[in-house]
Structures are given as structure tokens and as C-alpha cells.
Design an enzyme around this catalytic site. Sequence first.
Site, PDB file in Angstrom:
ATOM      1  N   TYR B 151       1.282  -1.499   0.309  1.00 43.98           N
ATOM      2  CA  TYR B 151      -0.076   0.081   0.142  1.00 43.98           C
ATOM      3  C   TYR B 151       0.515   1.268   0.092  1.00 43.98           C
ATOM      4  O   TYR B 151       1.777   1.452   1.173  1.00 43.98           O
ATOM      5  CB  TYR B 151      -0.982  -0.228   1.228  1.00 43.98           C
ATOM      6  CG  TYR B 151      -1.352   1.227   2.111  1.00 43.98           C
ATOM      7  CD1 TYR B 151      -1.956   1.593   0.242  1.00 43.98           C
ATOM      8  CD2 TYR B 151      -1.672   1.903   3.003  1.00 43.98           C
ATOM      9  CE1 TYR B 151      -2.979   2.757   0.919  1.00 43.98           C
ATOM     10  CE2 TYR B 151      -2.138   2.674   3.507  1.00 43.98           C
ATOM     11  CZ  TYR B 151      -3.132   3.542   2.141  1.00 43.98           C
ATOM     12  OH  TYR B 151      -3.703   4.104   2.777  1.00 43.98           O
ATOM     13  N   ASP B 236      -1.195  -5.974   9.676  1.00 45.31           N
ATOM     14  CA  ASP B 236      -1.902  -5.449   9.350  1.00 45.31           C
ATOM     15  C   ASP B 236      -2.653  -6.101   8.703  1.00 45.31           C
ATOM     16  O   ASP B 236      -3.398  -6.756   7.483  1.00 45.31           O
ATOM     17  CB  ASP B 236      -1.256  -4.372   8.107  1.00 45.31           C
ATOM     18  CG  ASP B 236      -2.629  -3.162   7.531  1.00 45.31           C
ATOM     19  OD1 ASP B 236      -3.590  -3.993   7.672  1.00 45.31           O
ATOM     20  OD2 ASP B 236      -2.772  -2.819   6.569  1.00 45.31           O
ATOM     21  N   ILE B 238      -6.703  -5.623   8.032  1.00 49.97           N
ATOM     22  CA  ILE B 238      -7.790  -4.364   8.120  1.00 49.97           C
ATOM     23  C   ILE B 238      -8.613  -4.872   6.887  1.00 49.97           C
ATOM     24  O   ILE B 238      -9.552  -4.354   6.775  1.00 49.97           O
ATOM     25  CB  ILE B 238      -7.297  -2.776   8.056  1.00 49.97           C
ATOM     26  CG1 ILE B 238      -6.442  -2.754   6.457  1.00 49.97           C
ATOM     27  CG2 ILE B 238      -6.130  -2.556   8.995  1.00 49.97           C
ATOM     28  CD1 ILE B 238      -6.807  -1.401   6.242  1.00 49.97           C
ATOM     29  N   LYS B 280     -11.960  -0.612   6.383  1.00 51.29           N
ATOM     30  CA  LYS B 280     -12.955  -1.674   4.969  1.00 51.29           C
ATOM     31  C   LYS B 280     -13.529  -2.817   5.327  1.00 51.29           C
ATOM     32  O   LYS B 280     -14.674  -3.030   4.911  1.00 51.29           O
ATOM     33  CB  LYS B 280     -11.600  -2.534   4.519  1.00 51.29           C
ATOM     34  CG  LYS B 280      -9.927  -1.406   4.639  1.00 51.29           C
ATOM     35  CD  LYS B 280     -10.111  -0.127   3.909  1.00 51.29           C
ATOM     36  CE  LYS B 280      -8.872   0.430   3.873  1.00 51.29           C
ATOM     37  NZ  LYS B 280      -9.209   2.098   3.027  1.00 51.29           N
TER      38      LYS B 280
END
Lengths: 616, 486
Positions: B151, B236, B238, B280
Site C-alpha cells: 500500500y 495489518d 484491516i 474496510k
Amino acid sequence: TGSLQNFLNHQKPNPRPQPQSRNLFFPSHPLYFQRTATLSLTPFPLLFSSSTLTLSTYFPLTPSLRSPSPQRVSRDPRRGPMTESPSSEPEPPSPKPRAAAGNGMRLVVPLQGVVQGRGGLILGSLIPCALFYFLQLYLKRHRSPKPPASSSNPPSPSSSSPNLGDLARTSSRSNLLGRGSIVPVRLSSRGMAIAKPNDSPYYVGLDKVAGDPFHRVDNPEGIIQLGLSENTLCFDLIERWMKENLMDSLMGGDGAELSINGMATYQPFDGLMELKVAMADFMSRVMGKGVSFDPSQMVLMAGATPAIEILTFCLADHGNAFLIPTPYYPGFDRDIKFRTGVELIPVHCRSTDNFMLTVTALDQAYNQARKRGLKVRGILFSNPSNPVGNILSRETLYELLDFAQEKNIHIISDEIFAGSLYGTAEEFVSVAEIIEGEEFDKSRVHIIYGLSKDLSLPGFRVGVVYSYNENVLAAAKRLTRFSSISAPTQRLLISMLSDAKFIEEYIETNRKRIRRMYDLFVGGLDQLGIRCAKSSGGLYCWADMSILIALYSEKGELELWDKLLNVGKVNVTPGSACHCIEPGWFRCCFTALAEEDVPLVMERIGKVAEMCKSGH
Amino acid sequence: MVFKLNNQLLSRMAIGDGHGENSSYFDGWKAYDSDPYHHQNNPDGVIQMGLAENQLCFDKVEEWLKKNPAASICTPEGVAGFKDVAIFQDYHGLPQFRNAVAKFMGKVRGDRVSFDPDRIVMAGGATGAHETVAFCLADPGEALLVPTPYYPGFDRDLRWRTGVQLVPIECDSANNFKLRMEDLEAAYEMAKLNNIRVKGLLLTNPSNPLGTILDGDTLRNIAAFTNENNIHLICDEIYSATVFGKPDYVSIAEIVDEDRKSGRNVLNLDLIHIVYSLSKDMGFPGLRVGIVYSYNDVVVSCARKMSSFGLVSAQTQHMIGSMLSDAEFVEEFLGANRARLAERHGAFTGGLGRVGIRCLRSSNAGLFVWMDLRRLLKEQSVEAETALWRVIINEVKLNVSPGSSFHCSEPGWFRVCFANMDDETMEVALGRIRAFVAKHKEAMKPARKLCAQSSLKLSFSGRIYDEFIMSPRSPIPQSPLVRART
């Protein structure tokens, strides 16, 4: 280095350096070298006085020089004998002056010459250090970062390999940090510093109250909170408004169709434009009709805490400093210094001036900071002041601006208590009003604001950076992605702040009620013989309890604070937590109290006062 | 006379470009912002496919809000709770909120693991959560390993204010961009050789932009690796509720649980941290709810103190707390979310497949697909990719994100988000792609076999190294004496 050499020669009436053999100073054994580098600085003056060219010759030794590794060295069985007693190896003589003879003696003499010369002890220690520093600098500059694969010195098992230092270090680390993981996990050093329990009495007191909070019915023996500047005096007004203006807030307002689209999805990180417009209007109502605020100069974030931090990130680099008049809000130490690495330099204000900031004191602090080699990037002050509650006069503000202009530094005015005024004698003037006249360079002026105090909504987390500097605004906008305000909360506030009638009424009533509490509270303290500093704003008073402290010192002050907290069961903030240099001052917040509890507070403080007077 | 301030008087952070917004990547956003698509008002506008937003289940949320007016506290039913909420500023968060989030995180992972509400730390979105973790774990100049493609926001979130560096681990299409242990080890060793102090490994699982998940064995191996080298493992997660297909998602929390329950106790839990958010999984980026969940007590306490820089509004906490405590709603929401994502993913990749465009096959999660347009490149280079991307933005009028912005080592891949629009808009987008491909039929036809380019795998990025040593922001290099510490 040429001049250094001259200098050294000059200092020594009898220069004795003789052409030195390479092995004397840089014996091929790297461990030996580490030892000399860490233990003794003696060789270095001599080294420079012989020839600088030798430096580049020994360039490959840098790694070991850069990072002596005690663990590894201590595990080497040969090290001990080699350095502690005359060496068993013929080549490198011991660096220890006592054991040294012949060649070794020549090492010491230059240093002695320096020490006994005109410079004395200081030069004697400074020069070797400086030379050592320059040596490192030199080596660093001239070392090109090489890809390790193409290293010109292939590692060899021989102990004379210059890479050994590196190899040893790497393997020692992996040995230490093996599978067993006995070694504590390393966090960042700043993380560790933050994780440490905060021993400031401000936070200790707050924690203590959290464990045993006073409640008139449920816990009448609990601790009464006078340490947190929050305002519950006007909740009834807000509640009434909510009842009358339901639904609006959450779903977009104006009877629009129930929709979550304008709320749940990504919104501008620096705040919705509608909220900025409403906020600008609210700010000019609060700060006096004379000033207007431009929504485009505004950046919104989740509370005044991130607002001040973001502004600090924009204005100062790690290691720079802000001047800040004392006493100041204890939270600044955390909010500003924690992560930015910016320092706060206190500008001490005194009770004889009613803790008013003077430019003389400012100038003094500025010069002292400069002498310490600190780069001062700005002045940060709260107006109305927290914890004193006094207000900066128009003249002082002019002087401050002149000072900032003269020194070419920023001005950060924290005005979050601007709407919580109760005095009639002094008039609050925002720095925004002062700079309306064109004579100042506005781009150095920044204002911090928020709704936690003036609208008593700390839970809603709304802070404002208002700046006249485009670059600061641009950077702050980008930084708000780390701390944006939740969109539903923004929607709610847009409708609340846009209701002009309600806001007018709120500000008016709020001031009246704070005034009433102030009179009650300060009157009560007065009856106990405790005087407060003259003040006009804020949710607190600044009380002088120095008559109650046994020792006129910080220790005495903290003893009284401890008594008030544990015996009297009231949590106040001692002056030392606010970096006040005069002991005996305490900040007492009174706007989270119910009126009927004031007598109880006075009774408790009175009890402690009696104890102190009778010498217990 | 007025002395004008010059830029010199601002911090390097304020005038530098650590925010990364000057990169050409943001041109796509600008193109969208100046000409956004609207089915009636601007049918020829740019369609936003660069934003990983999840709007597929908003109807469920609205329905719930209608049924539970008290949750928002801004209604007659909810106003009673206003007073407590308005003044609530404790950085621990409302207990109800923490409990509900912990329960929700467990639910998302199929209730196979449970989370301790006392370890839930709030932050300003996942952005703030990542930054907080970086602040806690690494000092300026120290580094985190990150598998590519990753990202683009990480460059800003993890590095900008913290001064921490990212060291990429290059993955390629030869094995569907899966992280291989040998690449991980090589990158770690290489960083060590370059004197970079690696403090941890950051994994995005499910991956953004790939939309793939890590299988249990790989995750176990990675955890063993970080454990062995005593570096942190930041996961991560998410996108964990966006896993819409088989194989099942495995969270690091399950690996931890497994290690503890089996009694092996090999993993050092102080090294494991999870970043979570509701942006998300629930589709609530506007609510700015980010979570740091760490098994390390010191990190919890440190992050909690830092959360005062990004607290979630108490009103929002209250609302989320009520919403996520409603087990029935959560169950229904998660089910619907998965089903609709699967359907949308199928429709979109199917549409692309019919015109001969392939996406990364192993993808079964996320709000996007990793689209393979290597065959449309004039040559296999980043320049050609950028050229093609400009054509897609300006002519096809779709804002997609080029692989180079994700630090992808192979040119020709694009991330295309599909969950931030309705079905009609998606059809319009597919139609535009069809038309575009029809114009470039020749390029698409000879399905040349492309061999994966993996030559760069071991080469260490010189740029990162330079930045590490020379970065003016790093406070260290001023004194070589200070640098000498081990």
C-alpha cells in the site's frame, strides 16, 4: 589539521614526536585497536602531529573503530593478558602508560605537554576529544558505502583481518538474540520513554481520582476532582438543544433523506468545509466581534492535543526549541515533546508581576537558549493563561510580536479558553485582532483552538490550527490524516454551531455561570486565608497556599499536595507540575463542581489547612 | 519594515515531501476530482476505481441505525446518554466500545480466537495505528521489512513523522506474488549487511493490493522467522472481513493461539502486534476508527498514551459500541458483506475475462483486483506502465492505480477497486474497458508467454540505503561519535 599541528607544537616547548612506526598506533590486531580507542585517547594528539596522511592509510579500520563491541571483546581469551599486563605478543606495546617504556613513553609526553601548558587541564582533555571527533568525521566522510558483496577485503579467518570487528559483532549479536529470546524485546527508545509511568503529580492525581471518584450519593468519601479543566456547568443547554434539534445532526440535516453516504465514507481529512465555516463563525463570536476568521486558513483535527503536536511538527525540527512562559499546562510536556523531540524552554514569570509574561524575561531565556546552542523556533503561550487565568494585554501582545519579528521566530497562541471568561476588568484580545493591522508579518502567527473548553465537549475531540502561513496550512492538512475528526461528530457540530441563537445564549450563560462559580470558590478560599492570583479567564483559579507549606520549596509544596490528595481528598495541580518556580501555588478547577459541593471542598481544604498550621 | 518569513523557518517535515503526495500517482486523484463520474450529471466523467472503499452493505447499516436511534445520542431517545459521552476523554476508550470491538474482531475470525478488550488501543484510523506502532517499535533510521507490492500510504504513514525506513522484500508474479521465506531471509540479511537495523516485518494480510491471503503454514514460518531473529511482526489485518472465498482466512491471532494452546510456547508474544480498523471491514473510513492490538504490555501502554493524538470521538465510540454489540446484526452484516463482495468480484473479473484481461488468480479477499495488463505494455518498463496508466485515466476515464505506486517489481499490474460503486457504475466501467481493449485487439491477441522478471530480486535498493545514511531528517548523522554505538 595543519593549524592544529602548529598549535600542538606551540603548546609543547619540547616537541618530541619521532617518526612513528605504523604498528605502534595501529597494530594489525583489531581488538587491540578497539581497546586503545575506547580506553585511552593518548595516541591521538601524536597521531595528528606526525602526519595526517597516515589517517587515510588506516581507513580500513573504521568498522572496528566505529563500533567497539565490549561483549565480543570480553569473550576473547587473549584480550585480558594483552592489555592488562605487558603483552605476550612482541609487536604492539601496551597502551597503558604505567607499563609502557621506551616507545610507550613517547605517547604520553605530548599529552602531558598539553596539560601542563597554558591551556591547562581543559585544553588537555578538550583537544584529544576534539581530535578524536575530527578523526571520526574524517573517516566517515572519506568512507564510501560499498556494497558488501564487492568488499575489497575478503573476510579471512586470520585475526589480523580488518573486518574481524564487523564479523565478531554480527555473530555476537545473533548469539545473544537467539531462539531462547531471553533478551527483552527492544522497542524504540522513544517508545520506552513514553511507556514509563508518568510521575508528574498532574497525572498521578488524575489517576488517583479515577480510582476513587467523588459522588455525592454513591461515594461521598471519594476524591473531589479539581485537577481537570472541564466544564459541566452548561450541559443542560446542550441537552435541550439536542432534544429540540434531533436527527439533524447524524444524517446530514435539513430533513434530508436518511443517508449514511456523507458520513461513513472517506471525508476530507482536515475537516468538512461546512464545519470550518461554522467554526470560523463560532470563533469570532467567542473572541470578540472585531475579528473575523477565514475558514480557508483553518485545519481541523481530533482535539487540541494533536493540533499542538501537528503545529509543532510543522514549525520545528527535532532538537529545536520553543520558549514558553511558566507556569504552563502540564500536558504540554507530553503533547509537544513526546514524539516531536522539540524542547520547551521555560520563561519564568513571577507572582510579583502577577505571572505576566515580560519581554525582558523572554529575551533572557532566548539568549540563554542560544548560548546552549539551541535553535529557538517560536514562542508558545496560552491566552487566557492556563493555569493562572490571566490575560495578555494588548501592549504585551504588540511587544511579543515585535520580539518574534526581531528574532525571526514564530508565535503560537493557544486560545482554547478564549470563550471561558469571567473577568470584567480585563478585555481579552486575540492575537488575530492585533495582526489585523498590516504592520506585522502574519505568516509567523498561528492560533490553537478547540471545543473542549469553550463548548465543554472534550469527548468530541475537535481541535483547530488557525494559521496565516500557507505552507504550514498545507503541511498541517496532510498531517491531519493521522488524527481526523469522526464524520458523524462533525455533522452534529455543524448543525449545533450554525444555530446562532443557541450559540449566543450558550456563550452568555456559560460566562455568567463560570463567574458565579469563581466568586463562590475564590470567596471560599479567601475565608480560609488562601489568596488567588488575579485572573479573568479559564475554568480554574491559581491559589497561593505557600502559607500552608512547612518548607518553602518544591518538596514542601508536594507534601501539601499529597496531604490534600490523600487526607483532604481533593485533587489539585501543584505549581511544580506546571513548572512554576515559586513553590506553594496550586491550580484548582471549579467548573466540574456542583454548586452545592463547594462548601464540602472548602471544608476539606480547611481541614488540611488546620493540620498544616498546627504543625502536623 | 516587514521581514518576510522564508521556508527556512519551517521544519523539514513541513517543507519536505515525505507526505508523498507530489508523486504522479496522485494525478489520478486530481483527474477524478476535477471530473467525477455521475450517471446523470456527468456520464463521461472519470470513474473512481482507486479508492478502496466498501459501500456494498450500507443499506444494512442504515437499517440498523433506523432501528436503534438511541445509539447516535443525537436523537430524543439517545440524548440521555449525551452528558457522559460529551465529557468522556479517557484515552482508554469507552468500555462498551472496547468490548464490542474485541468481540467483533473475534467474530470476523470465525470466533476461533478471542481478543482481550484491555489490549484494544484506539488510533486515528489505520493510518494513525500504523504510525503509532512505528513510533513504539523503531527509532529514526531503523527499518521495517515490507513485502512488495504494498500500500503506497505506508511510505507516508510509517516513515514521515517517525523517521523509520521501509526495506522492501520483492515478490513477483512467478509464484503469484507470494512471500517466500528465502526472499524474506535474503532481504533481512542484506539489510543487516548494509548496517540497517531491522526492527520488524510488516505484513498486510489479506494483502492490499493483491487481495490474497497468507496460508497458515507460511504465516507460521514467518512468525518463526521473526521470533528467531527477535524482530517484531506487525500484521495489518484491516481487510480480514473481506475474505469472500476459499481458502479460509488465518489470522496471526490464530497462530498465537495455536502456539499457546499446544503448550509449545515458542513464540515470544512481545513481538506480535495487529493493526486493525473499521474502514474496510465495515466500510466506515469516515469514522476514523483505528485499532492497535498488541500482545506486548509495554506497547499497549505506550500506544495508549499516544492515542491522545488520534482519539476517536466519544460519540462515535458510543455508536460503534452499540452497533457492534448487536451480535445478530454483526452476524448478518458479515455474511451479507462476504456474499456481496464475492458476487461483485465474480462479476467484475468475469467481465474482464471476457475481453481477455486476467487478474491475479489466487485473490479471494479485498475490495479490489490486481489486474494484469502486461500484454498492453509497449515494453516491459515502468515508463511504459505509466504511459498506459495515463491513457487509462485520460481516455478510458478510469482512475486505477499503477503497480509502480505499490513498489511492484514488475511493470504492467494495476489495482482496480470495485466495492465503492453500485452495479450500474461497474457496468459502465466494464463497458469502457471493453471498448478500450477492442481498440487494442492486436496487442491482446498474440498471448505471448511472458517470463517473470526476477533478476532484481536480490539487489538491494540503493535509494533506501542512501536515505538511511544521508537523510537530513535523521537526527543521527550529525555526530559520527554518536553513530559509533552498536
